[in-house]
Design a protein around this motif. Structure first.
Motif, mmCIF file in Angstrom:
data_model
loop_
_atom_site.group_PDB
_atom_site.id
_atom_site.type_symbol
_atom_site.label_atom_id
_atom_site.label_comp_id
_atom_site.label_asym_id
_atom_site.label_seq_id
_atom_site.Cartn_x
_atom_site.Cartn_y
_atom_site.Cartn_z
ATOM 1 N N ILE A 425 37.961 -9.963 -20.294
ATOM 2 C CA ILE A 425 39.355 -10.392 -19.446
ATOM 3 C C ILE A 425 39.132 -10.029 -17.705
ATOM 4 O O ILE A 425 38.980 -11.601 -17.207
ATOM 5 N N GLU A 426 38.885 -9.657 -17.737
ATOM 6 C CA GLU A 426 38.413 -9.073 -16.367
ATOM 7 C C GLU A 426 37.465 -9.925 -15.920
ATOM 8 O O GLU A 426 37.137 -10.347 -14.306
ATOM 9 N N LEU A 427 36.193 -9.656 -16.575
ATOM 10 C CA LEU A 427 35.117 -10.465 -15.947
ATOM 11 C C LEU A 427 35.283 -12.430 -16.113
ATOM 12 O O LEU A 427 34.684 -12.901 -15.047
ATOM 13 N N ALA A 428 36.347 -12.600 -16.825
ATOM 14 C CA ALA A 428 36.534 -13.986 -16.521
ATOM 15 C C ALA A 428 37.413 -14.537 -15.531
ATOM 16 O O ALA A 428 37.217 -15.804 -15.175
ATOM 17 N N ASN A 429 38.163 -13.251 -14.756
ATOM 18 C CA ASN A 429 38.635 -13.712 -13.656
ATOM 19 C C ASN A 429 37.882 -13.220 -12.282
ATOM 20 O O ASN A 429 38.474 -13.153 -11.489
ATOM 21 N N ASN A 430 36.347 -12.787 -12.492
ATOM 22 C CA ASN A 430 35.692 -12.120 -11.893
ATOM 23 C C ASN A 430 34.173 -13.320 -11.780
ATOM 24 O O ASN A 430 33.342 -12.754 -12.061
ATOM 25 N N PRO A 431 34.407 -14.561 -11.114
ATOM 26 C CA PRO A 431 32.849 -15.152 -11.112
ATOM 27 C C PRO A 431 31.414 -14.437 -10.586
ATOM 28 O O PRO A 431 30.777 -14.976 -10.940
ATOM 29 N N ASP A 432 31.973 -14.074 -9.431
ATOM 30 C CA ASP A 432 31.190 -13.182 -8.452
ATOM 31 C C ASP A 432 30.287 -12.132 -9.242
ATOM 32 O O ASP A 432 29.178 -12.744 -9.333
ATOM 33 N N VAL A 433 31.173 -11.186 -10.815
ATOM 34 C CA VAL A 433 29.657 -10.152 -10.769
ATOM 35 C C VAL A 433 29.603 -11.374 -12.591
ATOM 36 O O VAL A 433 28.519 -11.027 -12.910
ATOM 37 N N ALA A 434 30.719 -11.713 -13.019
ATOM 38 C CA ALA A 434 29.877 -13.519 -13.564
ATOM 39 C C ALA A 434 28.268 -13.636 -13.430
ATOM 40 O O ALA A 434 27.562 -13.495 -14.325
ATOM 41 N N LEU A 435 28.370 -14.341 -12.654
ATOM 42 C CA LEU A 435 26.879 -14.913 -12.362
ATOM 43 C C LEU A 435 26.479 -13.839 -12.023
ATOM 44 O O LEU A 435 24.998 -14.216 -12.510
ATOM 45 N N VAL A 436 26.302 -12.784 -11.818
ATOM 46 C CA VAL A 436 25.261 -11.637 -11.682
ATOM 47 C C VAL A 436 25.062 -11.673 -13.367
ATOM 48 O O VAL A 436 23.478 -10.864 -13.290
ATOM 49 N N ALA A 517 32.194 -17.887 -15.670
ATOM 50 C CA ALA A 517 32.794 -16.796 -15.842
ATOM 51 C C ALA A 517 33.270 -16.802 -17.367
ATOM 52 O O ALA A 517 33.799 -15.906 -18.105
ATOM 53 N N PHE A 518 34.628 -17.593 -17.131
ATOM 54 C CA PHE A 518 35.434 -18.183 -18.983
ATOM 55 C C PHE A 518 34.006 -18.416 -19.567
ATOM 56 O O PHE A 518 34.559 -17.149 -20.537
ATOM 57 N N GLY A 519 33.307 -18.806 -19.876
ATOM 58 C CA GLY A 519 32.129 -18.713 -20.895
ATOM 59 C C GLY A 519 31.849 -17.652 -21.243
ATOM 60 O O GLY A 519 31.155 -17.241 -22.274
ATOM 61 N N ALA A 520 30.909 -16.826 -20.180
ATOM 62 C CA ALA A 520 30.722 -16.048 -20.022
ATOM 63 C C ALA A 520 30.552 -14.547 -20.841
ATOM 64 O O ALA A 520 30.586 -13.750 -21.230
ATOM 65 N N ALA A 521 32.267 -14.398 -20.616
ATOM 66 C CA ALA A 521 33.230 -13.486 -20.847
ATOM 67 C C ALA A 521 33.178 -13.897 -22.481
ATOM 68 O O ALA A 521 33.464 -12.693 -22.466
ATOM 69 N N HIS A 522 33.054 -15.065 -23.415
ATOM 70 C CA HIS A 522 33.171 -14.562 -24.474
ATOM 71 C C HIS A 522 32.127 -13.866 -25.285
ATOM 72 O O HIS A 522 32.127 -13.795 -26.385
ATOM 73 N N SER A 523 30.876 -13.651 -24.234
ATOM 74 C CA SER A 523 29.493 -12.780 -24.794
ATOM 75 C C SER A 523 30.023 -11.829 -24.530
ATOM 76 O O SER A 523 28.876 -10.790 -25.303
#
Length: 638
Positions: A425-436, A517-523
């Motif tokens: 949930i934290e990653l899904a709400n943080n596109p900056d870190v999700a991109l990295v 971010a939402f998609g990456a968070a699933h993984s």
């Protein structure tokens, strides 16, 4: 030839054979306004057939007009027996008539609307009067009148169906006809989407949604500073564009510098401002704040304040009359908070050798990142260290001896599943870190195929459901929040997956990044099962958690049900000792049964924020000194 007959309004009923059953309230009100504006006359007669009762008629075609007339009658603007001109038709073909009217109707062409509205505007009618006359909204009128900005050549292309209305609307952001034609002819046919046209026409302007505009306070602050604005009536997400880019940059720089002044006062070697994240700063070596132990004097003051707090709380709880007890309690709380506040600080060496970046993050929020050492400055520091000492400076942390705590494989899986849910949930709400994180995961696969490093993300794309790993999934805060987020996105994504790609192309970049971010968070997968080949990936989850600044007590609470009843007594004792100290541990040891120990531990640890090790986002391990006496900085936990 069909005869025209006049029927009283209160003798007309909706026809059950009318294929159209539903009319929007807004549409009926708009039509009523149009009828009012035209002197309560209908431009088109109703089509009726005889009803089941003598003297009554069913309205086969014109149900919306009937609803509008009834609305006017209810408002007292016309009488209930208002005379309505109608055409009577055979009841056997009522359904066919209704179907033909609804299917064969064609909406007025937008350019025809524009010309009609423009003619009335030239007669001196304002937008509100035009909207009332045509039974539409003022927004629609403004959007049609905005087409006056578009080149006649492009208007004709639209009439000839060589251009879509979305493309035509994009040109209203500019009134430079020559520029409009240049952009249309310069872009290849496959790249003439509305957003591409709008971007080309406004490339020297700054959108209201730009992070710099958000940072300075939006268009209102920009206009207050004297900046000119270009409005885009067709972009519902956008209030317009700032025309003076230089003024925007000046306002951003002034606001960043105002923050930098207070940061410089902290004593850093340098402080740099930037409207964007500094290039490569994540790879720079960095100092981190060190824990500060209370002095003997402060510790004594804290103990005294805590004793005073307990005494006042007891007075209030027992109802002992003291008018000032509540006020005194609030003051003591402030003293306790003040004494507990300075838990971390940068060392004098860090302030002397490192600096701080003040910049805007992706969303236009102010970011202050401290403790970075530039490569050239680090080399100078190392050359000047004659005694072989180098950064990081300060005393090496003394590792306390921690008693052995044992967790079953099932409990490890449960606890780390909670941790994974929080990370998701934290990653899904943080596109900056999700991109990295996504780029990191991809590069590990393609650029380092024979390396043992693993990402916390299971791409491409692997998603494991956590419900099976969590004993009480319904109480998992991270899982609940993530499922709520998924429900929210499901209402916005197209229903047909075949439409997804085209839909994504039309979305602004911030929306696409949020979905990334939402998609990456699933993984994300930090679940430790009994048998796993993802040890390194699980460890990288801690690095991910530090970058996200996850505060695990927000997502997991250590209680009897969530933890203590699932471990042995020794682990309960060790856990309480770690959380509350040796005296608290003795209370647990005194319990005759494990169930009593669980209850006592639950009460002692409640509200302390203590977490079992598997749930924690662990700090980076200290890096040992090299043989030649040089240190390495800990990697930046960004």
């Amino acid at each position: 030839m069909t005869e025209i007959i006049t029927i009283a309004l209160n003798k007309l009923d909706a026809d059950p054979k009318n294929v159209r059953k539903t009319y929007s309230a807004e549409g009926v009100e708009a039509l009523a306004a149009n009828i009012r504006e035209d002197g309560y006359r209908l431009l088109q007669n109703l089509v009726v057939r005889k009803g089941d009762k003598k003297g009554r008629y069913y309205v086969t075609a014109g149900g919306r007009r009937l609803a509008a007339l009834n609305l006017l009658a209810e408002a007292g603007e016309i009488t209930k027996d208002f005379a309505v001109e109608c055409k009577e038709r055979d009841g056997e073909i009522a359904t066919e008539i209704s179907l033909a009217e609804n299917l064969m109707r064609e909406d007025m062409h937008p350019l025809d609307q524009y010309e009609a509205f423009d003619a009335l505007a030239k007669q001196g009618k304002d937008v509100a009067a035009i909207a009332a006359r045509f039974g539409t909204t003022e927004t629609v009128v403004r959007k049609r009148l905005a087409l006056a900005r578009v080149s006649p050549v492009l208007l004709q292309l639209y009439r000839d169906e060589d251009m879509s209305f979305a493309q035509l609307s994009a040109f209203t952001v500019s009134d430079d006809h020559e520029r409009q034609l240049t952009v249309w002819n310069a872009l290849p046919s496959w790249n003439r989407e509305a957003h591409s046209l709008r971007r080309a026409l406004t490339e020297e302007m700054i959108a209201a949604t730009d992070k710099r505009m958000q940072f300075i306070g939006g268009l209102a602050a920009y206009e207050e500073a004297g900046g000119a604005v270009k409005r885009d009536l067709f972009d519902d997400r956008n209030a317009g564009y700032a025309v003076d880019a230089a003024l925007v940059e000046k306002l951003v720089a002034e606001k960043l510098e105002a923050t930098a002044v207070s940061v410089r006062a902290e004593g850093w070697k340098w402080v740099e401002c930037s409207a964007t994240a500094p290039a490569g700063y994540h790879a720079m070596k960095r100092h981190y704040p060190e824990g500060i132990a209370l002095s003997e004097e402060d510790q004594a003051a804290l103990d005294a304040a805590q004793t005073e707090y307990d005494e006042l709380a007891e007075l209030i709880e027992n109802g002992v009359p003291d008018d000032e007890a509540e006020t005194k309690l609030a003051e003591v709380e402030k003293r306790i908070d003040a004494l507990n506040a300075p838990t971390e600080a940068y060392s004098p060496e860090a302030l002397e050798q490192a600096g701080t970046f003040v910049f805007l993050d992706y969303y236009g929020r102010l970011a202050i990142e401290r403790g970075f050492v530039k490569p050239d400055e680090r080399a100078e520091t190392e050359d000047g260290d004659d005694d072989g000492e180098s950064l990081p400076s300060g005393k090496d942390p003394v590792e306390p001896k921690v008693p052995t705590i044992s967790h079953s494989a099932a409990l490890m899986e449960d606890l780390t599943a909670h941790k994974t849910a929080a990370l998701r949930i934290e990653l899904a709400n943080n596109p900056d870190v999700a991109l990295v994180a996504v780029v990191h995961a991809m590069l590990l696969r393609v650029a380092y195929p024979y390396h043992s490093e693993q990402s916390a993300l299971q791409l491409a794309l692997t998603h494991e459901r956590l419900e099976a790993s969590i004993k009480d999934a319904e109480s998992c805060k991270g899982l609940i929040a993530f499922n709520d987020l998924a429900d929210n996105y499901s209402h916005h994504l197209p229903g047909n997956p075949a439409d997804l790609f085209d839909w994504l192309l039309e979305q602004p970049q911030d929306t696409v990044l949020s979905l990334l971010a939402f998609g990456a968070a699933h993984s994300v997968n930090a679940v430790e099962k009994k048998f796993t080949d993802r040890r390194n990936g699980i460890e990288q989850a801690n690095q991910l958690g530090r970058a996200l600044k996850v505060h695990m007590p927000d997502w997991f609470e250590t209680t009897g049900d969530s933890y203590f009843r699932h471990v042995n007594r020794t682990t309960i004792e060790f856990a309480v000792a770690e959380a509350k100290g040796g005296e608290a541990e003795l209370s647990v040891r005194a319990a005759a049964k494990k169930s009593e120990a669980v209850t006592i531990a639950d009460r002692l640890v409640a509200g302390s924020g203590w977490l079992p090790a598997p749930v924690r986002i662990t700090a980076p391990e200290p890096v040992a000194q090299a043989d030649d006496g040089e240190d390495e900085f800990p990697e930046a936990a960004e």
